[in-house]
Design a protein around this motif. Structure first.
Motif, PDB file in Angstrom:
ATOM      1  N   TYR A 168       0.807  -1.219   0.000  1.00  0.00           N
ATOM      2  CA  TYR A 168       0.000   0.000   0.000  1.00  0.00           C
ATOM      3  C   TYR A 168       0.845   1.276   0.000  1.00  0.00           C
ATOM      4  O   TYR A 168       0.303   2.366  -0.199  1.00  0.00           O
ATOM      5  CB  TYR A 168      -0.894   0.041   1.237  1.00  0.00           C
ATOM      6  N   SER A 230      -8.957   4.441  -5.536  1.00  0.00           N
ATOM      7  CA  SER A 230      -7.725   3.964  -4.906  1.00  0.00           C
ATOM      8  C   SER A 230      -6.964   3.049  -5.849  1.00  0.00           C
ATOM      9  O   SER A 230      -7.545   2.439  -6.756  1.00  0.00           O
ATOM     10  CB  SER A 230      -8.023   3.252  -3.582  1.00  0.00           C
ATOM     11  N   THR A 248      -6.419  -0.335  -2.551  1.00  0.00           N
ATOM     12  CA  THR A 248      -5.752   0.149  -1.340  1.00  0.00           C
ATOM     13  C   THR A 248      -6.779   0.763  -0.396  1.00  0.00           C
ATOM     14  O   THR A 248      -7.550   1.640  -0.801  1.00  0.00           O
ATOM     15  CB  THR A 248      -4.690   1.196  -1.700  1.00  0.00           C
ATOM     16  N   ASP A 250      -8.350   2.857   3.050  1.00  0.00           N
ATOM     17  CA  ASP A 250      -8.042   4.034   3.852  1.00  0.00           C
ATOM     18  C   ASP A 250      -7.858   3.614   5.306  1.00  0.00           C
ATOM     19  O   ASP A 250      -7.781   2.412   5.625  1.00  0.00           O
ATOM     20  CB  ASP A 250      -9.133   5.095   3.694  1.00  0.00           C
ATOM     21  N   LYS A 255     -12.386   1.113   0.702  1.00  0.00           N
ATOM     22  CA  LYS A 255     -11.587   1.192  -0.519  1.00  0.00           C
ATOM     23  C   LYS A 255     -11.942   2.380  -1.408  1.00  0.00           C
ATOM     24  O   LYS A 255     -11.181   2.691  -2.333  1.00  0.00           O
ATOM     25  CB  LYS A 255     -11.741  -0.105  -1.317  1.00  0.00           C
ATOM     26  N   SER A 460      -4.021   5.194  -1.187  1.00  0.00           N
ATOM     27  CA  SER A 460      -5.464   5.209  -0.926  1.00  0.00           C
ATOM     28  C   SER A 460      -6.111   6.401  -1.625  1.00  0.00           C
ATOM     29  O   SER A 460      -5.441   7.332  -2.081  1.00  0.00           O
ATOM     30  CB  SER A 460      -5.732   5.253   0.579  1.00  0.00           C
ATOM     31  N   GLN A 461      -7.425   6.370  -1.721  1.00  0.00           N
ATOM     32  CA  GLN A 461      -8.158   7.342  -2.534  1.00  0.00           C
ATOM     33  C   GLN A 461      -7.869   8.786  -2.139  1.00  0.00           C
ATOM     34  O   GLN A 461      -7.564   9.622  -3.004  1.00  0.00           O
ATOM     35  CB  GLN A 461      -9.656   7.072  -2.438  1.00  0.00           C
TER      36      GLN A 461
END
Length: 704
Positions: A168, A230, A248, A250, A255, A460-461
């Motif tokens: 990640y 993500s 990925t 948070d 996701k 992550s997003q």
């Protein structure tokens, strides 16, 4: 030149019982088959020349806190086909123009129980497939949370893969070559230490993933246009040989947070029986939106030097002093502390680099460690670590700008965030204005360490949205961005070409951290560079790091000739001559190639390629009729045979060849090279020995 042809076929498929739809590529080589299973699960298959290369694979998304996910119970309510053909011109790139030609199938699905609609859109090119999920605006489906995307890529066999561990937070790993069934057993040994990392599965790998089947088909799986979503990894079921997308998460484990109307990134599959076709594919760029910057005249490819390698090797220091245990910005008075005498970003030393750049025709100088805060920047998860505007006492921002301007040299500023994205955003406008006030047109950003806010990941997003925000904000100030430790590129540089460079993989710095595998750069163009150019920082001439820093016993695992070849093999509009000036002064005849090689290209030809083993690429200068050839070789010494049939018929050229000497070897004799000249034409065939970890570079100039 732009053409758009559309033929739309609409059908209420549930009335006619149609459950399968086929789409062929424009040249007929590829075929994708979309099918709804009996339970309403959407699937796809991919064929190359009537041979199945992706078995029937499921599509869909699992939702969080919903009674019904978007996995099955669908019916087809509409399908449309169209075709598209345009040629567009990139602001910078590997060629002057790119053809974007595909056939498209859009299937609208409605879920029986929830009455929600989604669209699955397929674009089939002559070199592969792109597909994505689309979520139209609808009253009963507005906000939703993605628990996991369940896209499958079902393999047809136990392929050979060139992979790095799914993580990640980092892509800075050496590649492992293995069969798919061997990934689990090799996973732990493939994980090396990094400043921030988090693996999720012992069969999880990252995209772009390069594969080769037993019958010689090359496959590449990646994603394009990664916006407000993500980053996708691939998790392998090594019993069924099926990859499933793994997004990925948070800090809460979710996701993605989406609001209709919206779309997912494109999932891409490039395939060919010739590895060179994978390198030549422009699917990733073509699946991104056209350029959104109206005036791009300020975006300029750059060849640069800088005080970086001496700090990476430990010869010099980013920090100004060793006398303060911690820094409080605005409180710590650096005019009253003792300098450590190792700080590289000082006015006198930087002017020496400016002089070197001007003498040898470089465009710019990058300076790292110029601003207060480096004494305790890493490892403390410190939020307010830099302000990006306050220099150390020994760095005269205005004076250096004036000196560089007098020499015709641009300066590149360094913004290390230490992973604190919110701190960078709170300072961003002030930092960019400071850059413009002092003549800086480009910034190298960095995200070393764990991401703040705590619990978030580099991919992550919300953190991807941060990277995008920085690029778009930089465009407002006419600033180019070279992002390090950010997410791997997915072709967004087409839309925002001020994103002129990225690291997002194991770069040259790791040669000073114990070394990288000698075949590393024979794999990166097939993996990391599928999404865009890499700031790999080549050009290291002194392979024994202990000669720079007696406390560092690392070794650069290439030959000197290989380092020259990387300026062609590792495409980037942002190229660094990374070594120290004194090392270039020792090998001025070899350094000439770095001085000569352009950063803007008109044409690219892929002459030979085998992932993990060798790559040879020829490129034509954008601003002349000169050609440049680069080769990177893996562990096995070999004879590289190339024909110069890309040269213009009837013209004569002089080739200057920078090659491994007969006794060159990346371990035992890396600085052994030879330079020769010969007259060549488009009929000339060259045979050049490449050493283990070696390579070569050739400049070809027309004889008038």
């Amino acid at each position: 030149m732009f053409k758009y042809f559309a033929s739309v076929v609409l059908a209420i498929c549930s009335l006619f019982g149609l459950k399968a739809q086929e789409l062929q590529s424009p040249n007929g080589s590829f075929k994708v088959v979309f099918t709804l299973e009996n339970d309403g699960t959407p699937t796809y298959q991919l064929f190359l020349k009537n041979k199945e290369i992706i078995k029937k694979s499921k599509l869909g998304l699992e939702l969080q806190n919903e009674s019904k996910s978007l996995l099955n119970d669908f019916k087809v309510v509409q399908q449309s086909t169209s075709n598209f053909d345009e040629t567009w011109k990139p602001v910078w790139g590997e060629e002057l123009a790119i053809q974007n030609k595909y056939n498209e199938l859009a299937v609208t699905l409605k879920q029986n129980e929830s009455n929600r609609e989604i669209i699955i859109r397929f674009r089939l090119f002559n070199d592969g497939l792109g597909f994505r999920y689309e979520f139209p605006e609808q009253k009963n489906f507005t906000y939703f949370v993605v628990k996991e995307e369940r896209t499958e890529f079902a393999m047809t066999g136990n392929h050979t893969a060139f992979w790095i561990p799914g993580d990640y937070d980092t892509q800075e790993y050496d590649y492992t070559e293995s069969k798919l069934t061997e990934i689990r057993g090799l996973f732990k040994s493939a994980v090396s230490s990094n400043a921030s990392q988090k693996q999720f599965s012992d069969t999880g790998v990252q995209t772009a993933l390069m594969l080769k089947t037993v019958d010689g088909i090359y496959l590449n799986i990646h994603e394009a246009a990664l916006i407000n979503y993500s980053c996708m990894h691939l998790n392998l079921d090594d019993k069924k040989l099926v990859f499933q997308s793994h997004l990925t998460p948070d800090a809460k484990g979710n996701k993605g947070y989406l609001q209709t109307p919206c779309v997912s990134p494109w999932r891409t599959i490039i395939a060919s029986a010739d590895a060179r076709d994978v390198l030549a594919s422009r699917i990733t760029l073509n699946l991104n939106e056209p350029c959104k910057i109206a005036n791009t005249s300020w975006i300029k490819p750059v060849k640069y030097v800088g005080v970086w390698w001496e700090m990476i090797t430990g010869k010099s220091s980013w920090a100004y002093t060793d006398d303060v245990p911690s820094v409080h910005l605005g409180v710590t008075d650096f005019t009253k502390v003792k300098p450590n005498g190792k700080h590289a970003a000082n006015t006198k030393h930087v002017k020496e680099y400016i002089d070197f750049a001007a003498l040898h025709g470089f465009d710019a100088v990058l300076v790292e460690g110029w601003n207060e805060g480096w004494e305790d920047w890493f490892g403390h998860e410190k939020d307010y670590v830099f302000d990006f505007v306050t220099p150390y006492p020994d760095f005269d921002v205005k004076g250096i700008h004036e000196y560089a301007k007098s020499k015709g040299i641009k300066m590149i500023m360094h913004h290390e965030t230490s992973g604190s994205t919110r701190n960078y955003e709170r300072h961003l406008d002030k930092a960019f204005q400071f850059m413009k006030d002092n003549g800086y047109d480009a910034a190298k950003t960095g995200y070393v360490g764990n991401i703040l806010p705590l619990g978030e990941h580099h991919y992550s997003q919300s953190i991807l949205n941060h990277y995008q925000y920085v690029v778009e904000k930089a465009a407002d100030y006419k600033i180019m961005i070279n992002a390090h430790e950010a997410v791997r590129p997915t072709g967004i540089c087409r839309t925002y070409p001020n994103m002129i460079g990225n690291e997002a993989a194991r770069g040259t710095e790791f040669q000073a951290f114990g070394g990288s595998k000698a075949n590393h750069t024979t794999i990166l163009p097939f993996t990391r560079q599928i999404g865009g150019p890499m700031d790999y920082t080549p050009g290291i001439f002194e392979m024994d790091i202990a000669k720079l820093n007696p406390n560092n016993n690392s070794h650069v695992n290439t030959t000197l000739a290989n380092q020259l070849g990387l300026y062609v093999v590792m495409y980037s509009p942002l190229q660094m001559a990374a070594d120290l000036p004194e090392n270039y002064n020792r090998f001025l005849d070899a350094f000439q190639f770095i001085k000569d090689v352009p950063v803007e290209w008109a044409t690219t030809k892929y002459l030979e390629a085998e992932p993990g083993y060798y790559i040879t690429i020829a490129r034509k200068d954008k601003n002349s009729n000169d050609w440049y050839v680069g080769n990177s070789n893996g562990y096995n010494a070999r004879i590289s045979t190339i024909t110069l049939d890309f040269l213009e018929k009837g013209k004569k050229y002089e080739a200057t060849i920078y090659a491994d000497a007969d006794n060159a070897d990346y371990k035992t004799n890396p600085q052994a090279y030879k330079i020769s000249k010969q007259k060549v034409t488009n009929k000339t065939k060259l045979q050049l020995r490449t050493a283990s970890g070696g390579g070569y570079a050739i400049s070809i100039v027309e004889v008038k």
